[in-house]
Design a protein around this motif. Sequence first.
Motif, PDB file in Angstrom:
ATOM      1  N   ILE A 219      -6.158  -1.032   2.155  1.00 27.64           N
ATOM      2  CA  ILE A 219      -6.146  -2.330   2.701  1.00 27.64           C
ATOM      3  C   ILE A 219      -7.573  -2.717   3.479  1.00 27.64           C
ATOM      4  CG2 ILE A 219      -4.859  -3.800   4.463  1.00 27.64           C
ATOM      5  CD1 ILE A 219      -2.503  -1.876   4.184  1.00 27.64           C
TER       6      ILE A 219
ATOM      7  N   HIS B  86      -5.857  -4.748  -1.198  1.00 29.61           N
ATOM      8  CA  HIS B  86      -5.023  -5.479  -0.381  1.00 29.61           C
ATOM      9  C   HIS B  86      -5.720  -5.995   0.590  1.00 29.61           C
ATOM     10  CE1 HIS B  86      -1.508  -4.083  -2.838  1.00 29.61           C
ATOM     11  NE2 HIS B  86      -1.866  -2.757  -2.409  1.00 29.61           N
TER      12      HIS B  86
ATOM     13  N   SER C 273       0.958  -1.323   0.054  1.00 30.25           N
ATOM     14  CA  SER C 273      -0.110   0.021  -0.044  1.00 30.25           C
ATOM     15  C   SER C 273       0.831   1.171  -0.046  1.00 30.25           C
ATOM     16  CB  SER C 273      -0.945  -0.180   1.161  1.00 30.25           C
ATOM     17  OG  SER C 273      -1.868   1.078   1.149  1.00 30.25           O
TER      18      SER C 273
ATOM     19  N   SER D 120      -6.202   6.391  -6.012  1.00 30.56           N
ATOM     20  CA  SER D 120      -4.799   5.919  -5.974  1.00 30.56           C
ATOM     21  C   SER D 120      -4.263   5.664  -7.340  1.00 30.56           C
ATOM     22  CB  SER D 120      -4.744   4.807  -4.931  1.00 30.56           C
ATOM     23  OG  SER D 120      -5.545   3.691  -5.696  1.00 30.56           O
TER      24      SER D 120
ATOM     25  N   ARG E 199      -2.938   2.084  -2.649  1.00 33.87           N
ATOM     26  CA  ARG E 199      -4.092   1.055  -2.684  1.00 33.87           C
ATOM     27  C   ARG E 199      -4.665   0.962  -1.404  1.00 33.87           C
ATOM     28  NH1 ARG E 199      -3.312  -3.177  -7.265  1.00 33.87           N
ATOM     29  NH2 ARG E 199      -2.832  -1.547  -8.976  1.00 33.87           N
TER      30      ARG E 199
END
Length: 145
Positions: free
Chosen positions: A70, A95, A63, A144, A68
């Motif tokens: 989690i 994730h 991340s 992101s 991105r």
Amino acid sequence: MTRAWISPLLFVLCGSVVATGLILGGSPGTAVALLVLFVLIAAANSPLIFPRSIGALEARRRSAVDGRPIVFWRPGCPYCLRMRIRLGRRARQVHWVDIWRDPAGAAEVRAVNNGNETVPTVFVAGRPHVNPAPAWVREQLDASA
């Protein structure tokens, strides 16, 4: 066998018992339909429907690189399932950390939820968000990218 498979196995077992009773009662068509329904529910509650989980430390590392979110989750959680289904194909971009498989992940979730393992807990840029709307998570994925 891990805790992740207990719920799906119970669904299949219960479906089998109900189907057996219906077959013995002379309703094989209904038995098959209900057994299929129980198997589908079991699959939805199994680890199979979620993308492959990674450890919390690896998720944090990834991340930090790609930005991105989690998602900390656990099998059998209806809110996690809702998140997974509503994210659709985009779920593969998040994730995922199964807190039942990763003690460090479970500890992180407990740390931000007053000792409770409340999931889904989503971390974006290091900040926790408990049970956010799937649309919000999609927005974070867009940001992101």
